[in-house]
Design a protein around this motif. Structure first.
Motif, mmCIF file in Angstrom:
data_model
loop_
_atom_site.group_PDB
_atom_site.id
_atom_site.type_symbol
_atom_site.label_atom_id
_atom_site.label_comp_id
_atom_site.label_asym_id
_atom_site.label_seq_id
_atom_site.Cartn_x
_atom_site.Cartn_y
_atom_site.Cartn_z
ATOM 1 N N ARG A 28 0.834 -1.191 0.000
ATOM 2 C CA ARG A 28 0.000 0.000 0.000
ATOM 3 C C ARG A 28 0.875 1.250 0.000
ATOM 4 O O ARG A 28 1.844 1.340 0.740
ATOM 5 C CB ARG A 28 -0.908 0.025 1.228
ATOM 6 C CG ARG A 28 -2.186 -0.765 1.067
ATOM 7 C CD ARG A 28 -3.194 -0.368 2.133
ATOM 8 N NE ARG A 28 -4.431 -1.093 1.957
ATOM 9 C CZ ARG A 28 -4.924 -1.969 2.843
ATOM 10 N NH1 ARG A 28 -4.271 -2.205 3.954
ATOM 11 N NH2 ARG A 28 -6.063 -2.592 2.618
ATOM 12 N N PRO A 29 0.540 2.235 -0.824
ATOM 13 C CA PRO A 29 1.328 3.476 -0.838
ATOM 14 C C PRO A 29 1.334 4.141 0.529
ATOM 15 O O PRO A 29 0.349 4.085 1.272
ATOM 16 C CB PRO A 29 0.588 4.347 -1.862
ATOM 17 C CG PRO A 29 -0.160 3.387 -2.718
ATOM 18 C CD PRO A 29 -0.540 2.257 -1.815
ATOM 19 N N ARG A 30 2.458 4.767 0.853
ATOM 20 C CA ARG A 30 2.567 5.485 2.126
ATOM 21 C C ARG A 30 2.309 6.961 1.963
ATOM 22 O O ARG A 30 2.029 7.666 2.930
ATOM 23 C CB ARG A 30 3.962 5.252 2.719
ATOM 24 C CG ARG A 30 4.216 3.798 3.123
ATOM 25 C CD ARG A 30 5.688 3.504 3.281
ATOM 26 N NE ARG A 30 6.386 3.583 1.981
ATOM 27 C CZ ARG A 30 7.638 3.168 1.781
ATOM 28 N NH1 ARG A 30 8.313 2.641 2.789
ATOM 29 N NH2 ARG A 30 8.189 3.285 0.603
ATOM 30 N N THR A 31 2.425 7.455 0.726
ATOM 31 C CA THR A 31 2.157 8.863 0.437
ATOM 32 C C THR A 31 1.335 8.950 -0.845
ATOM 33 O O THR A 31 1.270 7.985 -1.625
ATOM 34 C CB THR A 31 3.467 9.651 0.229
ATOM 35 O OG1 THR A 31 4.108 9.193 -0.966
ATOM 36 C CG2 THR A 31 4.405 9.474 1.424
ATOM 37 N N PRO A 70 -14.994 1.205 -9.309
ATOM 38 C CA PRO A 70 -15.101 -0.240 -9.114
ATOM 39 C C PRO A 70 -14.094 -0.740 -8.078
ATOM 40 O O PRO A 70 -13.180 0.002 -7.688
ATOM 41 C CB PRO A 70 -14.795 -0.808 -10.508
ATOM 42 C CG PRO A 70 -14.001 0.269 -11.183
ATOM 43 C CD PRO A 70 -14.509 1.559 -10.642
ATOM 44 N N PRO A 71 -14.230 -1.984 -7.627
ATOM 45 C CA PRO A 71 -13.306 -2.511 -6.623
ATOM 46 C C PRO A 71 -11.869 -2.554 -7.138
ATOM 47 O O PRO A 71 -11.618 -2.727 -8.332
ATOM 48 C CB PRO A 71 -13.839 -3.937 -6.372
ATOM 49 C CG PRO A 71 -15.254 -3.921 -6.840
ATOM 50 C CD PRO A 71 -15.298 -2.940 -7.971
ATOM 51 N N GLY A 72 -10.925 -2.405 -6.198
ATOM 52 C CA GLY A 72 -9.530 -2.641 -6.507
ATOM 53 C C GLY A 72 -8.810 -1.541 -7.242
ATOM 54 O O GLY A 72 -7.729 -1.769 -7.782
ATOM 55 N N ILE A 73 -9.370 -0.310 -7.274
ATOM 56 C CA ILE A 73 -8.679 0.744 -8.016
ATOM 57 C C ILE A 73 -8.166 1.856 -7.114
ATOM 58 O O ILE A 73 -7.671 2.864 -7.610
ATOM 59 C CB ILE A 73 -9.560 1.339 -9.123
ATOM 60 C CG1 ILE A 73 -10.789 2.032 -8.534
ATOM 61 C CG2 ILE A 73 -9.974 0.287 -10.115
ATOM 62 C CD1 ILE A 73 -11.582 2.798 -9.588
ATOM 63 N N GLY A 74 -8.291 1.685 -5.789
ATOM 64 C CA GLY A 74 -7.599 2.610 -4.898
ATOM 65 C C GLY A 74 -8.417 3.398 -3.913
ATOM 66 O O GLY A 74 -7.880 4.304 -3.269
ATOM 67 N N LYS A 75 -9.685 3.092 -3.714
ATOM 68 C CA LYS A 75 -10.493 3.887 -2.785
ATOM 69 C C LYS A 75 -9.974 3.736 -1.349
ATOM 70 O O LYS A 75 -9.720 4.725 -0.666
ATOM 71 C CB LYS A 75 -11.963 3.456 -2.879
ATOM 72 C CG LYS A 75 -12.584 3.704 -4.255
ATOM 73 C CD LYS A 75 -14.062 3.386 -4.281
ATOM 74 C CE LYS A 75 -14.355 1.916 -4.027
ATOM 75 N NZ LYS A 75 -13.790 1.039 -5.072
ATOM 76 N N THR A 76 -9.830 2.500 -0.891
ATOM 77 C CA THR A 76 -9.337 2.264 0.467
ATOM 78 C C THR A 76 -7.886 2.701 0.592
ATOM 79 O O THR A 76 -7.462 3.207 1.635
ATOM 80 C CB THR A 76 -9.491 0.784 0.836
ATOM 81 O OG1 THR A 76 -10.853 0.400 0.688
ATOM 82 C CG2 THR A 76 -9.060 0.529 2.268
ATOM 83 N N THR A 77 -7.121 2.530 -0.485
ATOM 84 C CA THR A 77 -5.718 2.953 -0.472
ATOM 85 C C THR A 77 -5.608 4.449 -0.232
ATOM 86 O O THR A 77 -4.776 4.912 0.563
ATOM 87 C CB THR A 77 -5.045 2.579 -1.807
ATOM 88 O OG1 THR A 77 -4.949 1.160 -1.893
ATOM 89 C CG2 THR A 77 -3.660 3.190 -1.903
ATOM 90 N N LEU A 78 -6.444 5.226 -0.929
ATOM 91 C CA LEU A 78 -6.407 6.673 -0.734
ATOM 92 C C LEU A 78 -6.780 7.041 0.704
ATOM 93 O O LEU A 78 -6.167 7.933 1.305
ATOM 94 C CB LEU A 78 -7.356 7.350 -1.722
ATOM 95 C CG LEU A 78 -6.899 7.346 -3.185
ATOM 96 C CD1 LEU A 78 -8.002 7.867 -4.099
ATOM 97 C CD2 LEU A 78 -5.642 8.187 -3.359
ATOM 98 N N ALA A 79 -7.750 6.336 1.258
ATOM 99 C CA ALA A 79 -8.121 6.589 2.650
ATOM 100 C C ALA A 79 -6.979 6.234 3.587
ATOM 101 O O ALA A 79 -6.707 6.938 4.568
ATOM 102 C CB ALA A 79 -9.366 5.781 3.007
ATOM 103 N N TYR A 80 -6.271 5.154 3.289
ATOM 104 C CA TYR A 80 -5.120 4.740 4.095
ATOM 105 C C TYR A 80 -4.030 5.803 4.063
ATOM 106 O O TYR A 80 -3.448 6.153 5.100
ATOM 107 C CB TYR A 80 -4.587 3.411 3.569
ATOM 108 C CG TYR A 80 -3.256 2.992 4.164
ATOM 109 C CD1 TYR A 80 -3.190 2.455 5.440
ATOM 110 C CD2 TYR A 80 -2.075 3.152 3.450
ATOM 111 C CE1 TYR A 80 -1.982 2.087 5.986
ATOM 112 C CE2 TYR A 80 -0.862 2.781 3.977
ATOM 113 C CZ TYR A 80 -0.808 2.247 5.250
ATOM 114 O OH TYR A 80 0.395 1.885 5.782
ATOM 115 N N VAL A 81 -3.750 6.321 2.871
ATOM 116 C CA VAL A 81 -2.722 7.353 2.748
ATOM 117 C C VAL A 81 -3.101 8.586 3.561
ATOM 118 O O VAL A 81 -2.259 9.173 4.255
ATOM 119 C CB VAL A 81 -2.498 7.720 1.265
ATOM 120 C CG1 VAL A 81 -1.592 8.935 1.141
ATOM 121 C CG2 VAL A 81 -1.898 6.547 0.519
ATOM 122 N N VAL A 82 -4.377 8.961 3.480
ATOM 123 C CA VAL A 82 -4.835 10.107 4.265
ATOM 124 C C VAL A 82 -4.652 9.830 5.750
ATOM 125 O O VAL A 82 -4.184 10.687 6.512
ATOM 126 C CB VAL A 82 -6.305 10.436 3.940
ATOM 127 C CG1 VAL A 82 -6.851 11.483 4.913
ATOM 128 C CG2 VAL A 82 -6.432 10.928 2.508
#
Length: 454
Positions: A28-31, A70-82
């Motif tokens: 998962r991206p950190r930034t 759609p699933p798997g394109i970064g919604k949760t990832t963006l929330a994680y980075v935030v």
């Protein structure tokens, strides 16, 4: 303890033993700069960059946002980075398990944190489309008064699944499907990064192509397949993930299909020709190949809409509405459920009676126009509403069809050069047989009047 997106315990365990977490989690991206794709949402001054503190607050502070895609394109990832980058209090809820009680608890906590410590709260609400209207209503005061900054993720069209008062108080950010190049970069990074596979294996070129097809634009699926392939290769004592190893590990055979090459057009052509030939089983086979290869469902839906008019037309007047409804449904739900809708439409079109009369009719009409067979519009059909039109004879002698029995006025409509020309040649297949009877009677009635006067 308030809900948190990633608990401290899980983070500690990951730091001590990175291999304990799935590859998709480790990578998962950190930034925001490490995020794959979605660059249209990550420009300087964008709402997401403002959420992580890259910008001012106050009256121009960051708005609540909806992340749609759609699933798997970064919604949760963006929330994680935030959650990692912001200095705000970060709380996560899932609409699958949370209710009004949990939402109110978060809002109360946000008001206390703001009043007592001056700490702002960011609430990440996953799958908000699963909330009822009443549950969504409970968010309104907090969003309107900025007691919380809401990041809501949804895979469904928010214009249909989210109440308008909540949507109007937020920014809607549409995430675009990840391209093969986006996923390729992510896979290459996972192969070499210390958080990933750290160079323990390589990926054969044909295996990489298959992995991208299997992923179908889903980053999480790509990394999961890569991890399975790497584990299978290492168990064999091999340092390269071959196509055979990857197929065995993900249990899906490679389909000869290149979304950017000849196979893309060959398989799409075979689908349409199978529908035209009324071979429903062959049509379903080619549809399955396109779905399994990760073809854009919107592309398939567009081809079905074309087929409905090109090869069926008025032989089955329900064919086009069926195809259009399928395209609208696909845009709303995406894969994997969209496969059911595409199957529904494909079967209906393949089994429908066939007619290309609409296709040949417009083709013949266009051919005449391009050859210069046109001529002036008859004066009785010209616009007679503007000042001076009557002096030019415009609209004079025009017979209003609704004023005559049967609502068919015996007068000439085509230019003189094309009077009596017949473009539409209906078949006797399916429902078009009725149109064939009607059009002959109409043409006979129109011919009785010749050209209108004036």
């Amino acid at each position: 303890m308030e809900p948190d997106l990633f608990t401290a315990a899980a983070e500690d365990r990951q730091e001590k033993d990175p291999s304990s977490s799935p590859l998709a989690v480790r990578m998962r991206p950190r930034t925001l700069d490490e995020v794959v794709g979605q660059q249209h949402l990550l420009k300087p001054g964008s709402p997401l960059r403002r959420l992580v503190g890259e910008g001012g607050g106050g009256p121009a502070g960051p708005s609540s946002v909806f992340l749609w895609g759609p699933p798997g394109i970064g919604k949760t990832t963006l929330a994680y980075v935030v959650s990692k980058a912001t200095n705000k209090r970060f709380v996560e809820l899932s609409a699958i398990t949370a209710g009004v009680k949990e939402v109110r608890a978060v809002i109360d906590g946000a008001r206390r944190a703001s009043g007592g410590f001056g700490k702002e709260t960011v609430l990440f609400l996953d799958e908000i489309h699963r909330f009822s209207k009443a549950q969504q209503d409970s968010l309104l005061p907090a969003v309107e008064n900025r007691w919380v900054t809401l990041i809501a993720a949804t895979t469904e069209n928010p214009y249909f699944s989210v109440i308008s008062p909540l949507l109007s108080r937020s920014l809607l950010l549409t995430l675009e499907p990840l391209t093969d190049e986006d996923l390729r970069g992510l896979v290459h990074r996972a192969l070499t990064d210390e958080r990933g596979l750290a160079g323990s294996v390589t990926l054969a070129e044909d295996a990489e192509a298959h992995l991208l097809r299997v992923a179908g634009g889903d980053a999480r699926r790509a990394l999961t397949a890569l991890e399975a392939g790497a584990g299978a290769a290492l168990d064999k004592g091999e340092t390269e993930i071959t196509l055979t190893t990857l197929e065995e590990s993900v249990d899906r055979a490679a389909v000869a299909y290149d979304r950017a090459g000849d196979q893309h057009y060959d398989v799409a052509s075979a689908l349409i020709k199978s529908i035209r030939g009324s071979d429903v089983d062959a049509a379903l086979h080619y549809l399955a190949r396109m779905i399994d290869a990760g073809e854009d469902p919107r592309f398939i839906a567009r081809r079905l809409m074309i087929s409905a008019s090109e090869d069926i037309g008025l032989a089955d007047p329900t064919a086009l509405p069926t195809a259009v409804a399928a395209a609208q449904a696909v845009a709303m739900i995406g894969f994997p459920e969209a496969a059911l809708t595409l199957s529904h439409a494909t079967i209906a079109l393949a089994l429908a009676p066939k007619s290309n009369a609409a296709t040949t009719a417009i083709g013949a009409a266009l051919e005449d126009v391009r050859k210069g067979h046109a001529g002036p519009v008859p004066t009785h059909l010209r616009d007679g509403h503007y000042k001076g039109a009557a002096k030019l004879g415009h609209a004079q002698g025009y017979i209003y069809p609704h004023d005559v029995p049967g609502a068919i006025a015996a007068q000439q409509y085509a230019p003189d050069a094309l009077a009596g020309k017949r473009y539409y040649q209906p078949t006797r297949y399916g429902a078009e047989a009725r149109y064939a009877d009607v059009v002959e009677k109409v043409r006979e009635r129109l011919a009785e009047g010749g050209r209108g006067e004036g």
